[in-house]
Design a protein around this motif. Structure first.
Motif, PDB file in Angstrom:
ATOM      1  N   PRO A   1     -35.191 -13.423 -86.756  1.00  0.00           N
ATOM      2  CA  PRO A   1     -36.014 -14.114 -85.756  1.00  0.00           C
ATOM      3  C   PRO A   1     -36.464 -13.189 -84.625  1.00  0.00           C
ATOM      4  O   PRO A   1     -37.516 -13.416 -84.025  1.00  0.00           O
ATOM      5  N   ASP A   2     -35.668 -12.150 -84.363  1.00  0.00           N
ATOM      6  CA  ASP A   2     -36.006 -11.198 -83.306  1.00  0.00           C
ATOM      7  C   ASP A   2     -36.701  -9.950 -83.862  1.00  0.00           C
ATOM      8  O   ASP A   2     -36.763  -8.919 -83.191  1.00  0.00           O
ATOM      9  N   LYS A   3     -37.181 -10.077 -85.095  1.00  0.00           N
ATOM     10  CA  LYS A   3     -37.910  -8.991 -85.762  1.00  0.00           C
ATOM     11  C   LYS A   3     -37.077  -7.716 -85.873  1.00  0.00           C
ATOM     12  O   LYS A   3     -37.585  -6.607 -85.759  1.00  0.00           O
ATOM     13  N   LYS A   4     -35.799  -7.904 -86.112  1.00  0.00           N
ATOM     14  CA  LYS A   4     -34.882  -6.787 -86.379  1.00  0.00           C
ATOM     15  C   LYS A   4     -34.628  -6.795 -87.880  1.00  0.00           C
ATOM     16  O   LYS A   4     -33.922  -7.657 -88.389  1.00  0.00           O
ATOM     17  N   PHE A   5     -35.252  -5.855 -88.570  1.00  0.00           N
ATOM     18  CA  PHE A   5     -35.172  -5.817 -90.021  1.00  0.00           C
ATOM     19  C   PHE A   5     -34.375  -4.600 -90.478  1.00  0.00           C
ATOM     20  O   PHE A   5     -34.295  -3.602 -89.761  1.00  0.00           O
ATOM     21  N   PRO A   6     -33.803  -4.663 -91.677  1.00  0.00           N
ATOM     22  CA  PRO A   6     -33.018  -3.530 -92.170  1.00  0.00           C
ATOM     23  C   PRO A   6     -33.879  -2.269 -92.302  1.00  0.00           C
ATOM     24  O   PRO A   6     -35.027  -2.341 -92.733  1.00  0.00           O
ATOM     25  N   GLU A   7     -33.300  -1.138 -91.943  1.00  0.00           N
ATOM     26  CA  GLU A   7     -33.997   0.129 -92.108  1.00  0.00           C
ATOM     27  C   GLU A   7     -33.913   0.614 -93.552  1.00  0.00           C
ATOM     28  O   GLU A   7     -34.758   1.374 -93.996  1.00  0.00           O
ATOM     29  N   LYS A   8     -32.885   0.162 -94.260  1.00  0.00           N
ATOM     30  CA  LYS A   8     -32.674   0.565 -95.649  1.00  0.00           C
ATOM     31  C   LYS A   8     -32.484  -0.680 -96.505  1.00  0.00           C
ATOM     32  O   LYS A   8     -32.316  -1.779 -95.995  1.00  0.00           O
ATOM     33  N   VAL A   9     -32.498  -0.487 -97.815  1.00  0.00           N
ATOM     34  CA  VAL A   9     -32.303  -1.578 -98.753  1.00  0.00           C
ATOM     35  C   VAL A   9     -30.799  -1.745 -98.969  1.00  0.00           C
ATOM     36  O   VAL A   9     -30.120  -0.808 -99.374  1.00  0.00           O
ATOM     37  N   HIS A  10     -30.290  -2.942 -98.675  1.00  0.00           N
ATOM     38  CA  HIS A  10     -28.872  -3.250 -98.846  1.00  0.00           C
ATOM     39  C   HIS A  10     -28.691  -3.944-100.186  1.00  0.00           C
ATOM     40  O   HIS A  10     -29.370  -4.922-100.482  1.00  0.00           O
ATOM     41  N   LEU A  11     -27.748  -3.439-100.983  1.00  0.00           N
ATOM     42  CA  LEU A  11     -27.551  -3.957-102.334  1.00  0.00           C
ATOM     43  C   LEU A  11     -26.195  -4.630-102.486  1.00  0.00           C
ATOM     44  O   LEU A  11     -25.162  -4.003-102.339  1.00  0.00           O
ATOM     45  N   CYS A  12     -26.217  -5.925-102.768  1.00  0.00           N
ATOM     46  CA  CYS A  12     -25.034  -6.705-103.119  1.00  0.00           C
ATOM     47  C   CYS A  12     -25.410  -7.519-104.351  1.00  0.00           C
ATOM     48  O   CYS A  12     -26.573  -7.849-104.546  1.00  0.00           O
ATOM     49  N   ALA A  13     -24.456  -7.820-105.149  1.00  0.00           N
ATOM     50  CA  ALA A  13     -24.583  -8.789-106.230  1.00  0.00           C
ATOM     51  C   ALA A  13     -25.861  -8.624-107.050  1.00  0.00           C
ATOM     52  O   ALA A  13     -26.059  -7.606-107.694  1.00  0.00           O
ATOM     53  N   GLY A  14     -26.732  -9.640-107.019  1.00  0.00           N
ATOM     54  CA  GLY A  14     -27.940  -9.641-107.841  1.00  0.00           C
ATOM     55  C   GLY A  14     -28.872  -8.477-107.547  1.00  0.00           C
ATOM     56  O   GLY A  14     -29.448  -7.882-108.457  1.00  0.00           O
ATOM     57  N   ALA A  15     -29.029  -8.138-106.286  1.00  0.00           N
ATOM     58  CA  ALA A  15     -29.895  -7.003-105.928  1.00  0.00           C
ATOM     59  C   ALA A  15     -29.330  -5.705-106.503  1.00  0.00           C
ATOM     60  O   ALA A  15     -30.089  -4.848-106.973  1.00  0.00           O
ATOM     61  N   ALA A  16     -28.024  -5.569-106.517  1.00  0.00           N
ATOM     62  CA  ALA A  16     -27.402  -4.373-107.094  1.00  0.00           C
ATOM     63  C   ALA A  16     -27.647  -4.317-108.599  1.00  0.00           C
ATOM     64  O   ALA A  16     -27.900  -3.240-109.158  1.00  0.00           O
ATOM     65  N   ARG A  17     -27.593  -5.474-109.265  1.00  0.00           N
ATOM     66  CA  ARG A  17     -27.896  -5.517-110.706  1.00  0.00           C
ATOM     67  C   ARG A  17     -29.336  -5.123-110.974  1.00  0.00           C
ATOM     68  O   ARG A  17     -29.614  -4.393-111.923  1.00  0.00           O
ATOM     69  N   GLY A  18     -30.249  -5.617-110.143  1.00  0.00           N
ATOM     70  CA  GLY A  18     -31.654  -5.249-110.310  1.00  0.00           C
ATOM     71  C   GLY A  18     -31.870  -3.765-110.073  1.00  0.00           C
ATOM     72  O   GLY A  18     -32.605  -3.098-110.815  1.00  0.00           O
ATOM     73  N   ALA A  19     -31.236  -3.223-109.047  1.00  0.00           N
ATOM     74  CA  ALA A  19     -31.376  -1.799-108.732  1.00  0.00           C
ATOM     75  C   ALA A  19     -30.783  -0.933-109.839  1.00  0.00           C
ATOM     76  O   ALA A  19     -31.346   0.105-110.204  1.00  0.00           O
ATOM     77  N   LYS A  20     -29.658  -1.362-110.384  1.00  0.00           N
ATOM     78  CA  LYS A  20     -29.005  -0.594-111.448  1.00  0.00           C
ATOM     79  C   LYS A  20     -29.929  -0.451-112.665  1.00  0.00           C
ATOM     80  O   LYS A  20     -29.925   0.576-113.329  1.00  0.00           O
ATOM     81  N   ALA A  21     -30.721  -1.480-112.925  1.00  0.00           N
ATOM     82  CA  ALA A  21     -31.682  -1.410-114.032  1.00  0.00           C
ATOM     83  C   ALA A  21     -32.709  -0.303-113.805  1.00  0.00           C
ATOM     84  O   ALA A  21     -33.294   0.211-114.758  1.00  0.00           O
ATOM     85  N   LEU A  22     -32.920   0.063-112.543  1.00  0.00           N
ATOM     86  CA  LEU A  22     -33.845   1.141-112.194  1.00  0.00           C
ATOM     87  C   LEU A  22     -33.085   2.452-111.975  1.00  0.00           C
ATOM     88  O   LEU A  22     -33.640   3.407-111.423  1.00  0.00           O
ATOM     89  N   ASP A  23     -31.825   2.481-112.385  1.00  0.00           N
ATOM     90  CA  ASP A  23     -30.942   3.644-112.223  1.00  0.00           C
ATOM     91  C   ASP A  23     -30.676   3.980-110.759  1.00  0.00           C
ATOM     92  O   ASP A  23     -30.473   5.149-110.412  1.00  0.00           O
TER      93      ASP A  23
END
Length: 183
Positions: free
Chosen positions: A96-118
């Motif tokens: 809400p305060d426009k503070k967004f992650p500087e990097k991509v954080h990987l947990c669970a499903g996002a980590a599985r998706g990233a792993k598919a891209l090595d």
């Protein structure tokens, strides 16, 4: 089976068309922080977490960056509250305060998706994804995390890539509890 850049490009275009900038419009609301802990007494831990966050939300939101908020949440010792719940909580407090992650954080499903891209790790520079497929440059780090979670089965070749339908986030298709940080 590896997916092609043209497939990833199509899925990114579909994601942006379907979701746009919605992920950045979150606002603190207890009902949007989900329990990702399948064990006895999980509900008690979850409610204690939400109560603690609610009591400290003004102090947490006053921190300078998304990473500062996530670090503060990560430092709070609480049984049963894992990285995904902490990440989801940080998005609710920071976005809400426009503070967004500087990097991509990987947990669970996002980590599985990233792993598919090595891509393996927990906190990844956006440029790593842009180097894989230039279309990722059109997305914020939060959108990349969301995309990787939603499209993980496609990226892993678990779903027929010729299928016409656009995938729904597992969080929308089923109760959010299915999106967990299981080890």
């Amino acid at each position: 089976m590896k997916v092609t850049n043209s497939q990833i490009t199509k899925w990114i275009e579909d994601y942006l068309k379907q979701n746009g900038d919605n992920i950045h419009k979150r606002n603190w609301n207890k009902k949007y922080v989900y329990l990702h802990a399948p064990f006895n007494n999980a509900e008690d831990c979850y409610h204690k977490w939400l109560d603690w966050v609610d009591e400290n939300k003004d102090r947490l939101r006053a921190l300078s960056t998304f990473e500062d908020i996530l670090a503060e949440l990560s430092n709070k010792e609480m049984k049963g509250i894992g990285p995904l719940t902490r990440y989801d909580t940080a998005t609710q407090l920071a976005f809400p305060d426009k503070k967004f992650p500087e990097k991509v954080h990987l947990c669970a499903g996002a980590a599985r998706g990233a792993k598919a891209l090595d891509v393996i790790g927990f906190v990844i520079d956006k440029q790593v994804f842009v180097n894989i497929c230039p279309e990722f440059a059109k997305m914020s780090t939060a959108q990349i995390e969301d995309f990787l979670c939603i499209y993980k089965s496609y990226l892993n070749g678990e779903i027929d890539t010729e299928q016409e339908s656009t995938p729904e986030c597992c969080c929308k298709a089923k109760p959010r509890r299915s999106r967990s940080c299981s080890k």
